[in-house]
Design an enzyme around this catalytic site. Sequence first.
Site, mmCIF file in Angstrom:
data_model
loop_
_atom_site.group_PDB
_atom_site.id
_atom_site.type_symbol
_atom_site.label_atom_id
_atom_site.label_comp_id
_atom_site.label_asym_id
_atom_site.label_seq_id
_atom_site.Cartn_x
_atom_site.Cartn_y
_atom_site.Cartn_z
ATOM 1 N N HIS A 55 0.848 -1.194 0.000
ATOM 2 C CA HIS A 55 0.000 0.000 0.000
ATOM 3 C C HIS A 55 0.886 1.247 0.000
ATOM 4 C CE1 HIS A 55 1.064 0.127 4.213
ATOM 5 N NE2 HIS A 55 0.584 -1.088 4.371
HETATM 6 P P1 TYD Z 1 -1.298 -2.721 7.839
HETATM 7 O O1 TYD Z 1 -0.662 -1.377 7.912
HETATM 8 O O2 TYD Z 1 -2.266 -2.979 6.745
HETATM 9 O O3 TYD Z 1 -0.185 -3.877 7.811
HETATM 10 P P2 TYD Z 1 1.165 -3.975 6.964
HETATM 11 O O4 TYD Z 1 2.271 -3.892 7.954
HETATM 12 O O5 TYD Z 1 1.160 -5.297 6.319
HETATM 13 O O6 TYD Z 1 1.197 -2.840 6.010
HETATM 14 O O7 TYD Z 1 -1.995 -3.016 9.246
HETATM 15 C C1 TYD Z 1 -2.541 -4.270 9.583
HETATM 16 C C2 TYD Z 1 -3.619 -4.078 10.626
HETATM 17 O O8 TYD Z 1 -3.082 -3.511 11.814
HETATM 18 C C3 TYD Z 1 -4.729 -3.123 10.164
HETATM 19 O O9 TYD Z 1 -5.964 -3.708 10.531
HETATM 20 C C4 TYD Z 1 -4.543 -1.882 10.960
HETATM 21 C C5 TYD Z 1 -3.770 -2.324 12.182
HETATM 22 N N1 TYD Z 1 -2.780 -1.303 12.608
HETATM 23 C C6 TYD Z 1 -3.036 -0.541 13.729
HETATM 24 O O10 TYD Z 1 -4.071 -0.665 14.388
HETATM 25 N N2 TYD Z 1 -2.103 0.392 14.131
HETATM 26 C C7 TYD Z 1 -0.941 0.564 13.447
HETATM 27 O O11 TYD Z 1 -0.105 1.429 13.838
HETATM 28 C C8 TYD Z 1 -0.705 -0.214 12.263
HETATM 29 C C9 TYD Z 1 0.527 -0.021 11.449
HETATM 30 C C10 TYD Z 1 -1.664 -1.130 11.886
#
Ligand code: TYD
Length: 145
Positions: A55
């Site tokens: 993303h």
């Molecule tokens: P996401 O940013 O999509 O994961 P990736 O590291 O793979 O990019 O986040 C995964 C899930 O965690 C999403 O449901 C949102 C939650 N999340 C939080 O609640 N707080 C945070 O600081 C982050 C980074 C994610």
Amino acid sequence: MAVSSINDCRMIEFPKILDDRGNLTFLEGGEHIPFEIQRAYWIYDVPGGEERGGHGYFELQEFFIALSGSFDLVLDDGKNKKTVSLNRSYHGMYVPSLIWRHLENFSTNAVCMIVASRHYSEEDYMRNYDKFLDYKRRDANHADG
Ligand code: TYD
């Protein structure tokens, strides 16, 4: 930030205090990190072959640090891509807003810490790659005009 490119992503080497008792590295907001730190999170226990990320963000700026082990950070500004291998706990990769990214190739026991410029906000995510490309094209045209 307008029209960020992968050339705006850069590796920073943090201070190292070498010590026979074990080494120490630190980072300070405004000093080593070009933004005010509002959040840190970390990714760990990644099963073999899994990927994270996939993303971009409208506003968020981030710093990626391999606290332990190694992984690859794949960066994409809509025109160009580059892959950066992170495997030193005293290196950090700065990634501005509007860069598509994902993490892959995690080693066993890898820990990826991310230092971020904003609190978590789902509204700031760009999760659709085609919409990301459209946005980048519009952004670039706006900057040219
Ligand atoms: P996401 O940013 O999509 O994961 P990736 O590291 O793979 O990019 O986040 C995964 C899930 O965690 C999403 O449901 C949102 C939650 N999340 C939080 O609640 N707080 C945070 O600081 C982050 C980074 C994610």
